[in-house]
Design an enzyme around this catalytic site. Structure first.
Site, PDB file in Angstrom:
ATOM      1  N   ASP A   1      -7.416  -4.012  -0.124  1.00 36.38           N
ATOM      2  CA  ASP A   1      -7.186  -2.882   0.993  1.00 36.38           C
ATOM      3  C   ASP A   1      -8.428  -3.301   2.095  1.00 36.38           C
ATOM      4  O   ASP A   1      -9.151  -2.407   2.214  1.00 36.38           O
ATOM      5  CB  ASP A   1      -7.582  -1.406   0.504  1.00 36.38           C
ATOM      6  CG  ASP A   1      -6.528  -1.213  -0.584  1.00 36.38           C
ATOM      7  OD1 ASP A   1      -5.282  -1.561  -0.583  1.00 36.38           O
ATOM      8  OD2 ASP A   1      -6.868  -0.526  -1.620  1.00 36.38           O
TER       9      ASP A   1
ATOM     10  N   GLU B   1       2.220   3.550   3.801  1.00 38.28           N
ATOM     11  CA  GLU B   1       0.694   4.111   3.638  1.00 38.28           C
ATOM     12  C   GLU B   1      -0.388   2.822   4.528  1.00 38.28           C
ATOM     13  O   GLU B   1       0.092   2.185   5.090  1.00 38.28           O
ATOM     14  CB  GLU B   1       0.359   3.829   1.997  1.00 38.28           C
ATOM     15  CG  GLU B   1       0.619   2.525   1.526  1.00 38.28           C
ATOM     16  CD  GLU B   1       0.436   2.374  -0.067  1.00 38.28           C
ATOM     17  OE1 GLU B   1       0.186   3.393  -0.518  1.00 38.28           O
ATOM     18  OE2 GLU B   1       0.468   1.492  -0.490  1.00 38.28           O
TER      19      GLU B   1
END
Length: 518
Positions: free
Chosen positions: A14, A179
């Protein structure tokens, strides 16, 4: 000049990036490891140096589990941004199910106490500072709570107060788990980039644009703009990207990806940080990598990029603080470790908690970052009570790990090799020894971990082998990667004897991989 992915190997998922003058700063998820949110610096986008962590105090990062049965809690998907001379990192602590941000005037810190976003029912938050002074908070909705998709509101950046009702601004292209949103303004357009497809082999990056920050957002007809799904490329599960524009005007994307073991779909190093160039189409859409695919090697004419160097790390524990590569598993108990009680050694004081528990074990570890590597450590430890134990572990989570350790039972000093594979816990082998000091060694390949120790005569004796496949994400679950950890435990009680580790050596044997260096 060529560079090789990943640019930050091992469990670094991420990634989020920002540029300040000639410098780049990057953060990644850290889940239940403490300190939290590793922070990296670079001047060329390829060679990264870890300068610390964002969350270094338990008040910033409480990790005591409320729901012990769920693996990989803690910090999910931070975003880093810089505005008006100040750095901001925003994220979600899944352990307490709260989103918050912290700020600092200097990236090295100190970082503020958390400013919680009260009432926010979502995760993967991101900040966007618009030209008119408004600050937008963009995030993904929690599954099963409200509409599934990307929501947005405005906040007061000084107080964290939410200023408007959240609005659903994009549901994505139909892939599961929309997301990881990031909002950008490029020329007169607002671009909303997200991840879809789940963080497995179907992972992808999609994008939309609008003239208004709340939309309506027009989906790119060529989505996804990045995905290696349904290919045989060495990097898989590519997604969760962030964009940055370099000083020379070129655009780049950082994103996560995995490297499965050859001839399998299993991976155990974790999701890693990768880099790919970005081109803009005539229609105003970004194209990441090689027409939406991520390669291992890129040949670019950019002057920003440098080659990498071989990796060899020797930690002698001679400093008064641990280097940034080291982590604890959850918040360490006060007084459970020291670098000064015996100068030149890492001292661990075993507690009742073991590596199998959902509490905080006495554990100091660092990520495995190469398939093929050698690890060694020297342990000075003379346990006096049955159950006192210290050693070297290969650790995915409390349910999946291997370890070589020194212990005592009924007055006998033993070296053991143990496997923990789900509900199966077994000591595979024990050898009686008469050594106060012992060197533990670990040889890793893409398929196995081989554990050995040096006898009193200096001969290397293999005590056990563990398959990497049993510690893969597909078997062990969760969202992390392998750690090599030094640990101590009293196995249900506090140890009376401290364990002293003199050094920790880590050498990569992967010829194609190196260590980023400024």
């Amino acid at each position: 000049m060529k560079y090789t992915n990943p640019i930050i190997s091992g469990f670094h998922p991420d990634p989020s990036i920002c540029k300040v003058a000639e410098d780049y700063y990057l953060v990644t998820s850290s889940f239940e490891y403490f300190p939290g949110i590793p922070l990296f610096h670079s001047t060329d986008l390829v060679n990264w140096n870890q300068i610390g962590h964002v969350l270094t105090r338990e008040s910033q990062l409480p990790l005591t589990r409320e729901h012990s049965f769920v693996p990989s809690q803690g910090i999910y998907a931070p975003t880093i941004r810089h505005h008006n001379g100040r750095f901001y990192v925003i994220t979600t602590n899944i352990t307490i199910r709260k989103s918050f941000y912290v700020w600092a005037d200097n990236p090295e810190g100190p970082w503020s106490e958390p400013i919680f976003l009260e009432g926010l029912m979502g995760y993967d938050p991101s900040l966007f500072f618009d030209e008119d002074g408004k600050v937008y908070l963009t995030y993904a909705s929690f599954p099963g709570i409200g509409p599934e998709g990307i929501l947005q509101t405005e906040i007061d950046i000084e107080s964290g107060k939410i200023l408007s009702e959240s609005q659903l601004i994009w549901e994505g292209t139909g892939g599961c788990s929309p997301e990881g949103p990031h909002l950008y303004r490029v020329n007169d357009w607002y671009y909303l980039m997200i991840a879809e497809g789940g963080t497995e082999n179907g992972h992808m990056v999609t994008i939309s644009k609008s003239k208004n920050p709340y939309g309506p957002f027009e989906s790119n007809p060529y989505n996804p703009i990045l995905s290696n799904r349904s290919t045989k490329l060495p990097i898989q599960a590519t997604g969760h990207a962030d964009l940055v524009q370099a000083t020379d005007g070129s655009w780049w994307a950082v994103f996560l990806g995995i490297r499965p073991v050859k001839s399998t779909k299993l991976h155990h190093l974790g999701r890693e940080t990768n880099l790919a160039p970005v081109q803009w189409s005539e229609q105003g859409w970004p194209v990441i990598g090689s027409n939406g695919r991520a390669d291992v090697i890129y040949d670019t004419k950019s002057k920003l990029l440098n080659n990498r160097i071989p990796w060899e790390e020797k930690e002698d524990f001679n400093n008064v603080s641990l280097s940034p590569v080291w982590n604890f598993y959850r918040n360490p108990p006060l007084g459970s470790w020291s670098l000064t009680d015996k100068p030149g050694f890492l001292t661990l004081y075993g507690q009742p908690c073991t590596l199998n528990d959902t509490e905080s074990p006495i554990f100091v570890g660092r990520r495995q970052q190469h398939f093929n590597c050698d690890v060694s450590t020297l342990l000075n430890f003379t346990p006096s009570e049955d159950g006192e134990e210290a050693g070297l572990a290969v650790f995915m989570n409390e349910n999946y790990h291997y370890e070589i350790a020194k212990t005592v039972r009924q007055g006998k000093s033993l070296i053991l090799f143990r496997r923990r594979i789900g509900s199966m816990l077994k000591v595979e082998k024990e050898i009686e020894v008469d050594q106060q000091t012992v060197v533990f060694k670990l040889k890793s390949t893409d398929k196995s971990f081989t554990f050995s120790f040096l006898t009193a005569a200096g001969e290397e004796e293999v005590i056990g082998v563990g398959e990497t496949s049993f510690l893969s994400t597909q078997i062990a679950g969760g969202f992390t990667g392998i750690y090599f950890a030094l640990y101590a435990t009293g196995n249900g009680k506090s140890s009376t004897t401290p364990a002293h580790f003199d050094y920790f050596n880590y050498i990569s044997n992967d010829e194609s991989e190196g260590r980023s260096k400024l």
